[in-house]
Design a protein around this motif. Structure first.
Motif, mmCIF file in Angstrom:
data_model
loop_
_atom_site.group_PDB
_atom_site.id
_atom_site.type_symbol
_atom_site.label_atom_id
_atom_site.label_comp_id
_atom_site.label_asym_id
_atom_site.label_seq_id
_atom_site.Cartn_x
_atom_site.Cartn_y
_atom_site.Cartn_z
ATOM 1 N N GLY A 40 1.094 -1.108 -0.111
ATOM 2 C CA GLY A 40 0.154 0.039 -0.039
ATOM 3 C C GLY A 40 0.927 1.294 -0.063
ATOM 4 O O GLY A 40 1.968 1.122 0.659
ATOM 5 N N SER A 41 0.340 2.231 -0.851
ATOM 6 C CA SER A 41 1.334 3.443 -0.493
ATOM 7 C C SER A 41 1.466 4.194 0.720
ATOM 8 O O SER A 41 2.318 4.996 0.992
ATOM 9 C CB SER A 41 0.646 4.655 -1.799
ATOM 10 O OG SER A 41 -0.771 4.940 -1.594
ATOM 11 N N GLN A 42 0.406 3.743 1.591
ATOM 12 C CA GLN A 42 0.694 4.288 3.084
ATOM 13 C C GLN A 42 2.075 3.844 3.330
ATOM 14 O O GLN A 42 2.555 4.688 4.311
ATOM 15 C CB GLN A 42 -0.458 3.575 4.090
ATOM 16 C CG GLN A 42 -0.318 3.792 5.278
ATOM 17 C CD GLN A 42 -0.838 5.376 5.765
ATOM 18 O OE1 GLN A 42 -1.513 5.947 4.944
ATOM 19 N NE2 GLN A 42 -0.326 5.782 6.593
ATOM 20 N N VAL A 96 5.409 12.956 -5.506
ATOM 21 C CA VAL A 96 3.749 12.997 -6.160
ATOM 22 C C VAL A 96 3.047 11.965 -5.594
ATOM 23 O O VAL A 96 3.382 10.681 -6.015
ATOM 24 C CB VAL A 96 3.679 13.211 -7.460
ATOM 25 C CG1 VAL A 96 2.461 13.474 -8.111
ATOM 26 C CG2 VAL A 96 5.022 14.348 -7.974
ATOM 27 N N ASP A 97 1.919 11.962 -4.977
ATOM 28 C CA ASP A 97 1.186 10.892 -4.442
ATOM 29 C C ASP A 97 0.115 10.737 -5.418
ATOM 30 O O ASP A 97 -0.710 11.596 -5.732
ATOM 31 C CB ASP A 97 0.711 11.256 -3.160
ATOM 32 C CG ASP A 97 -0.396 10.220 -2.626
ATOM 33 O OD1 ASP A 97 -0.903 9.415 -3.507
ATOM 34 O OD2 ASP A 97 -0.719 10.282 -1.476
ATOM 35 N N GLU A 98 0.271 9.730 -6.337
ATOM 36 C CA GLU A 98 -0.723 9.654 -7.492
ATOM 37 C C GLU A 98 -1.660 8.326 -7.370
ATOM 38 O O GLU A 98 -2.029 7.705 -8.088
ATOM 39 C CB GLU A 98 -0.053 9.220 -8.953
ATOM 40 C CG GLU A 98 0.781 10.614 -9.226
ATOM 41 C CD GLU A 98 1.322 10.167 -10.691
ATOM 42 O OE1 GLU A 98 1.335 9.084 -11.175
ATOM 43 O OE2 GLU A 98 1.964 11.276 -11.150
ATOM 44 N N ARG A 142 2.097 4.988 -5.992
ATOM 45 C CA ARG A 142 0.888 4.656 -6.844
ATOM 46 C C ARG A 142 0.203 3.482 -5.917
ATOM 47 O O ARG A 142 0.809 2.957 -4.869
ATOM 48 C CB ARG A 142 1.292 4.033 -8.044
ATOM 49 C CG ARG A 142 1.929 4.736 -9.227
ATOM 50 C CD ARG A 142 0.975 5.998 -9.430
ATOM 51 N NE ARG A 142 -0.205 5.568 -10.274
ATOM 52 C CZ ARG A 142 -0.633 5.846 -11.486
ATOM 53 N NH1 ARG A 142 0.067 6.733 -12.062
ATOM 54 N NH2 ARG A 142 -1.616 5.422 -11.985
ATOM 55 N N SER A 143 -1.105 3.291 -6.035
ATOM 56 C CA SER A 143 -1.879 2.557 -5.240
ATOM 57 C C SER A 143 -2.861 1.512 -6.161
ATOM 58 O O SER A 143 -3.477 1.973 -7.120
ATOM 59 C CB SER A 143 -2.860 3.387 -4.582
ATOM 60 O OG SER A 143 -3.637 2.548 -3.662
ATOM 61 N N LEU A 144 -2.920 0.317 -5.612
ATOM 62 C CA LEU A 144 -4.032 -0.708 -6.087
ATOM 63 C C LEU A 144 -5.422 -0.613 -5.528
ATOM 64 O O LEU A 144 -6.132 -1.381 -5.667
ATOM 65 C CB LEU A 144 -3.489 -2.045 -6.309
ATOM 66 C CG LEU A 144 -3.031 -2.093 -7.743
ATOM 67 C CD1 LEU A 144 -1.659 -1.756 -8.218
ATOM 68 C CD2 LEU A 144 -2.929 -3.915 -8.021
ATOM 69 N N GLY A 145 -5.363 0.429 -4.239
ATOM 70 C CA GLY A 145 -6.459 0.199 -3.725
ATOM 71 C C GLY A 145 -7.595 0.902 -4.317
ATOM 72 O O GLY A 145 -8.936 0.582 -4.077
ATOM 73 N N LYS A 146 -7.426 2.205 -5.094
ATOM 74 C CA LYS A 146 -8.591 3.017 -5.282
ATOM 75 C C LYS A 146 -9.128 2.670 -6.620
ATOM 76 O O LYS A 146 -10.434 2.178 -6.671
ATOM 77 C CB LYS A 146 -7.837 4.478 -5.447
ATOM 78 C CG LYS A 146 -6.841 4.809 -4.536
ATOM 79 C CD LYS A 146 -7.585 4.850 -3.073
ATOM 80 C CE LYS A 146 -6.477 5.136 -1.988
ATOM 81 N NZ LYS A 146 -6.825 5.124 -0.755
ATOM 82 N N PHE A 147 -8.585 2.853 -8.003
ATOM 83 C CA PHE A 147 -9.111 2.628 -8.985
ATOM 84 C C PHE A 147 -9.599 1.133 -9.145
ATOM 85 O O PHE A 147 -10.408 0.737 -9.950
ATOM 86 C CB PHE A 147 -8.160 3.026 -10.098
ATOM 87 C CG PHE A 147 -8.371 2.563 -11.657
ATOM 88 C CD1 PHE A 147 -9.283 3.625 -12.405
ATOM 89 C CD2 PHE A 147 -8.018 1.634 -12.150
ATOM 90 C CE1 PHE A 147 -9.594 3.316 -13.676
ATOM 91 C CE2 PHE A 147 -8.223 1.307 -13.574
ATOM 92 C CZ PHE A 147 -8.847 2.272 -14.425
HETATM 93 C C1 LIG Z 1 -4.338 10.512 -1.537
HETATM 94 C C2 LIG Z 1 -4.146 9.053 -0.928
HETATM 95 N N1 LIG Z 1 -2.805 8.499 -1.005
HETATM 96 C C3 LIG Z 1 -2.488 7.410 -0.279
HETATM 97 C C4 LIG Z 1 -3.464 6.622 0.366
HETATM 98 C C5 LIG Z 1 -3.260 5.356 0.818
HETATM 99 O O1 LIG Z 1 -3.408 4.391 0.054
HETATM 100 P P1 LIG Z 1 -3.048 2.966 0.111
HETATM 101 O O2 LIG Z 1 -2.201 2.537 1.341
HETATM 102 O O3 LIG Z 1 -4.169 1.877 0.319
HETATM 103 O O4 LIG Z 1 -2.330 2.652 -1.521
HETATM 104 C C6 LIG Z 1 -4.694 7.275 0.429
HETATM 105 C C7 LIG Z 1 -5.816 6.574 1.285
HETATM 106 O O5 LIG Z 1 -6.951 6.986 1.497
HETATM 107 C C8 LIG Z 1 -4.932 8.503 -0.190
HETATM 108 O O6 LIG Z 1 -6.399 8.998 -0.003
#
Ligand SMILES: Cc1ncc(COP(=O)(O)O)c(C=O)c1O
Length: 355
Positions: free
Chosen positions: A80-82, A176-178, A202-207
């Motif tokens: 996760g990008s977190q 850059v948080d994409e 980048r994240s696989l959580g959203k799209f």
């Molecule tokens: C702008 C943004 N970046 C990053 C994250 C973290 O996402 P993840 O860890 O699921 O990739 C979030 C989660 O809500 C977010 O809103």
């Protein structure tokens, strides 16, 4: 509630909503997150993937590089990008001068603050002061959330690359948080990686609608990836996430369908919000997987509570003492959209402010 506690509360907490509004968990329409309501269709995972340790040399970075349009050496898979948001501030010397949007995903602020750096807030709707600071060499790191969550601001590539160049010349960097960029791949800086002074998340959580998979990527120069990799330790991305991530990233037909689905659902939802309650176009901010309505703080609270009383969970944000945003995630189908419409119409009929 204080500004900090409102802005830092994550969406999707149906247990808390059920308690607060006295409505059973399963009766909620949850529009409090920016996660796509349609997920990539998860395939069956072979038993061996569960049995074995995650592969050290797996094809995931290669597949991801193909999706992001960069080279595999610039890609590190993370849970996760977190993970990167929490860890990146630890890679910089204390008192690094970092600029970040006044309102944006709050975990960034938390992590830079915790690591003891000097924070400068910028308004992503008015960038003059930030740009003069970058040009004047007053900043070491600039964080852009692009598009921003929840303000929906989308910054152009040329502007960001110019910032990156100025920062890199002095040994600084642009992050850059994409996390929400998959709907607009043409605006991404992913294909610019690796580049001195550029870090893209980048994240696989959203799209992809796979927030529970805990999979994301850092795109950067190899030395940055090595430092992050040391902090990750072995097996940080689990085998099922490797397996599904490869397949989801390679499914280009599904990506195209998902972009189409999201765009048409968002257009319908925005039209509905404007027709029923917010005819004033300027206050409705369309985002990739959410839209935010700017209004006085008292109105934000009123709409939030009245939606809550009807079992619709939204998210509210504080911008300043008197002004905030109410954010709506995307409805999944006509039934959900109608439910939202009925709830908003009732509030308007009961005299809720149109502001
Ligand atoms: C702008 C943004 N970046 C990053 C994250 C973290 O996402 P993840 O860890 O699921 O990739 C979030 C989660 O809500 C977010 O809103």
């Amino acid at each position: 509630m204080s500004k900090e506690s409102v802005n830092i509360t994550h969406g999707g907490d149906l247990d808390q909503a059920a308690k607060q509004f006295g409505i059973a968990r399963e009766q909620w329409l949850d529009l409090s997150t920016g996660i796509a309501p349609w997920s990539w269709p998860v395939s069956e995972i072979p038993t061996t993937v569960w049995q074995r340790l995650p592969a050290v040399k797996c094809p995931l970075p290669v597949v991801a590089a193909d999706y992001y349009g960069c080279v595999a050496d610039a890609v590190l898979a993370i849970p996760g990008s977190q993970f990167a948001i929490q860890t990146l501030p630890q890679l910089f010397p204390q008192n690094t001068r970092v600029a970040m949007p006044q309102l944006g995903y709050f975990e960034h602020r938390k992590a830079w603050h915790k690591a003891g750096h000097s924070l400068f807030d910028y308004n992503d709707g008015s960038l003059d002061l930030l740009e003069s600071k970058i040009e004047g060499g007053e900043l070491d790191v600039v964080l852009a959330i692009n598009p921003n969550n929840p303000t929906t601001t989308l910054l152009g590539r040329d502007r960001l690359l110019h910032w990156c160049e100025l920062l890199a010349r002095r040994g600084g960097c642009l992050i850059v948080d994409e996390a929400f960029m998959d709907s607009e791949p043409g605006m991404s800086l992913a294909s610019e990686c690796p580049r001195p002074g550029l870090i893209v998340l980048r994240s696989l959580g959203k799209f992809f609608g796979l927030a529970g998979l805990r999979l994301g990527f850092v795109l950067a120069e190899p030395p940055v990836l090595e430092l992050l990799s040391e902090r990750l330790g072995p097996w940080a991305v689990n085998g099922p996430a490797q397996y599904l991530g490869q397949r989801a990233l390679a499914d280009f037909d599904w990506h195209a369908e998902q972009r189409q689905r999201i765009a048409s659902a968002m257009a319908e939802q925005i039209a509905l919000l404007k027709t029923i309650a917010w005819g004033d176009k300027s206050s409705v901010l369309p985002g990739p997987l959410y839209c935010s309505i700017a209004m006085p703080l008292a109105s934000v609270d009123r709409w939030y509570n009245q939606c809550g009383q009807q079992g619709i969970l939204t998210r509210r944000f504080v911008r300043c003492e008197c002004d905030g945003l109410l954010r709506f995630g995307l409805t999944k189908d006509a039934g959900q959209l109608q439910r939202l419409a009925a709830a908003l119409r009732l509030q308007v009929a009961q005299g809720n402010s149109q502001s």
